[in-house]
Scaffold this motif. Structure first.
Motif, mmCIF file in Angstrom:
data_model
loop_
_atom_site.group_PDB
_atom_site.id
_atom_site.type_symbol
_atom_site.label_atom_id
_atom_site.label_comp_id
_atom_site.label_asym_id
_atom_site.label_seq_id
_atom_site.Cartn_x
_atom_site.Cartn_y
_atom_site.Cartn_z
ATOM 1 N N ARG A 197 33.267 36.708 41.272
ATOM 2 C CA ARG A 197 33.804 37.942 40.685
ATOM 3 C C ARG A 197 34.037 39.009 41.756
ATOM 4 N N THR A 198 33.162 39.049 42.751
ATOM 5 C CA THR A 198 33.380 39.968 43.871
ATOM 6 C C THR A 198 34.649 39.595 44.621
ATOM 7 N N ASN A 199 34.839 38.303 44.863
ATOM 8 C CA ASN A 199 36.047 37.838 45.540
ATOM 9 C C ASN A 199 37.310 38.236 44.779
ATOM 10 N N ILE A 200 37.275 38.105 43.463
ATOM 11 C CA ILE A 200 38.453 38.397 42.649
ATOM 12 C C ILE A 200 38.836 39.868 42.757
ATOM 13 N N LEU A 201 37.846 40.755 42.729
ATOM 14 C CA LEU A 201 38.135 42.179 42.927
ATOM 15 C C LEU A 201 38.592 42.449 44.355
ATOM 16 N N ARG A 202 37.915 41.854 45.312
ATOM 17 C CA ARG A 202 38.251 42.045 46.723
ATOM 18 C C ARG A 202 39.691 41.669 47.020
ATOM 19 N N ASP A 203 40.159 40.581 46.415
ATOM 20 C CA ASP A 203 41.456 40.003 46.768
ATOM 21 C C ASP A 203 42.567 40.368 45.797
ATOM 22 N N PHE A 204 42.311 41.303 44.866
ATOM 23 C CA PHE A 204 43.304 41.562 43.823
ATOM 24 C C PHE A 204 44.684 41.861 44.394
ATOM 25 N N ALA A 205 44.775 42.806 45.311
ATOM 26 C CA ALA A 205 46.077 43.215 45.836
ATOM 27 C C ALA A 205 46.770 42.066 46.572
ATOM 28 N N GLU A 206 46.009 41.332 47.353
ATOM 29 C CA GLU A 206 46.552 40.216 48.116
ATOM 30 C C GLU A 206 47.031 39.098 47.184
ATOM 31 N N ASP A 207 46.240 38.793 46.161
ATOM 32 C CA ASP A 207 46.621 37.741 45.226
ATOM 33 C C ASP A 207 47.877 38.112 44.444
ATOM 34 N N LEU A 208 47.986 39.361 44.032
ATOM 35 C CA LEU A 208 49.143 39.777 43.249
ATOM 36 C C LEU A 208 50.419 39.750 44.076
ATOM 37 N N GLY A 210 51.059 37.644 46.535
ATOM 38 C CA GLY A 210 51.459 36.277 46.850
ATOM 39 C C GLY A 210 52.155 36.266 48.206
ATOM 40 N N GLY A 211 53.208 35.478 48.297
ATOM 41 C CA GLY A 211 53.974 35.435 49.532
ATOM 42 C C GLY A 211 53.730 34.182 50.332
ATOM 43 N N GLY A 212 54.620 33.897 51.273
ATOM 44 C CA GLY A 212 54.498 32.716 52.103
ATOM 45 C C GLY A 212 54.600 31.429 51.305
ATOM 46 N N GLY A 213 55.329 31.491 50.189
ATOM 47 C CA GLY A 213 55.450 30.306 49.350
ATOM 48 C C GLY A 213 54.363 30.185 48.308
ATOM 49 N N VAL A 214 53.339 31.055 48.379
ATOM 50 C CA VAL A 214 52.257 31.033 47.388
ATOM 51 C C VAL A 214 52.616 32.005 46.268
ATOM 52 N N PRO A 215 52.621 31.569 45.020
ATOM 53 C CA PRO A 215 53.007 32.459 43.925
ATOM 54 C C PRO A 215 51.966 33.542 43.670
#
Length: 328
Positions: A197-208, A210-215
């Protein structure tokens, strides 16, 4: 069902050239790719340290199969090959493709699984979690997790499995005994959920982004966006500050509750491995603390602790017992 080892007595690292090279490759992968894990895992005494490096290398390879640039079909093929190689290497099911067998970390990983008795269901759970990421829906149309229960289910696959693998390698304290195995594993699952859950909050902006072929991906549940009258793009732009802050505070609270619920885990594992768990927890809890103090960070960047701060935590956790300091 295998028993958690009580100590690491009698377990020694292989000394043949192939294993030595494999262990070195695993260590390099952890150092280069796992900033938070590395500073904690390096406190683990051998041979457990090399075992955990190998487990991480395997998990990283699975993550890369899902996250590397390329088409959906290319990622699917990579994950299929990763799963086939895992089953062939560990359980003699099917055949490993020649290219996959060249990865040096397989040798150490197979040794770690066999030596410490990491259960198949744990590894299969991780692979199921990776596959769910492969079919992650488009967040502009649908969110992957309906509510917090569904999110916890995902965290159990990709986070609790890590916790169980670590506790299996660390072993139980001699005073605890194997009768408390299930309680130790239960707490490790909760700690894994806290980390994820910490990871999910930490990475929210990066995950949204995407980029580099990653959706783009959004892991926070639909129910929490609905409750605060938001959509992921509004959280990313922080366009409704009060609602955005309330959403992050709510999700950070859930992560903090998982840390509190798993607070007894340290006392149950082998004493010579407690420093690593304290360090890893302090690092991840430190990341969550930065989010709690400034929720807007999640919309702007991947939230991190400095290398210096992580090193201080690792040293403090490792030396605290000898210096009479409170654990970090």
């Amino acid at each position: 069902m295998s028993a958690l080892p009580v100590t690491g007595a009698g377990i020694v690292l292989p000394t043949d050239d192939r294993f030595v090279a494999s262990a070195a490759a695993c260590r390099a992968i952890v150092r280069e790719r796992a900033a938070n894990f590395y500073w904690g895992l390096r406190l683990t005494p051998e041979p457990r340290r090399s075992a955990l490096y190998a487990v991480y290398a395997w998990m990283r390879a699975g993550d890369d199969a899902v996250d590397d640039p390329g088409s959906d079909e290319e990622r699917r093929t990579k994950l299929d090959r990763f799963e086939c190689a895992t089953r062939a290497t560990l359980w003699g099911e099917g055949q490993i493709e020649r290219d996959d067998s060249r990865e040096p970390w397989w040798c150490s990983f197979a040794w770690a699984v066999e030596t410490f008795g990491i259960e198949r269901r744990v590894l299969e759970g991780m692979m199921s979690g990776l596959r769910s990421d492969l079919y992650h829906p488009d967040p502009s149309v649908e969110l992957a997790h309906a509510d917090d229960d569904a999110l916890d289910g995902y965290c159990a696959l990709v986070g609790s499995t890590v916790g169980e693998a670590c506790v299996t390698v660390w072993g139980l304290a001699p005073s605890i005994g194997n009768s408390s195995r299930e309680e130790a594993l239960r707490l490790s699952r909760l700690r894994g959920i806290a980390f994820q859950r910490t990871n999910i909050l930490r990475d929210f902006a990066e995950d949204l982004r995407g980029g580099g072929g990653v959706p783009p991906r959004v892991y926070l549940p639909r129910s929490t966006f609905d409750a605060h009258g938001l959509i992921p793009e509004q959280l990313a732009s922080w366009s409704k500050p009060e609602a955005c802050r309330a959403l992050i505070v709510d999700q950070a609270r859930r992560a903090a509750e998982a840390y509190r619920a798993s607070a007894g885990l340290e006392s149950m594992i082998s004493p010579d491995c407690r420093a690593v768990l304290r360090a890893m927890t302090a690092i991840y809890r430190g990341v969550l603390g930065r989010i709690e103090r400034d929720p807007r960070r999640v919309a702007a960047e991947r939230v991190r602790l400095s290398t210096w701060r992580k090193a201080v935590i690792a040293v403090r956790c490792g030396l605290a017992p000898r210096l009479g300091l409170a654990p970090a």
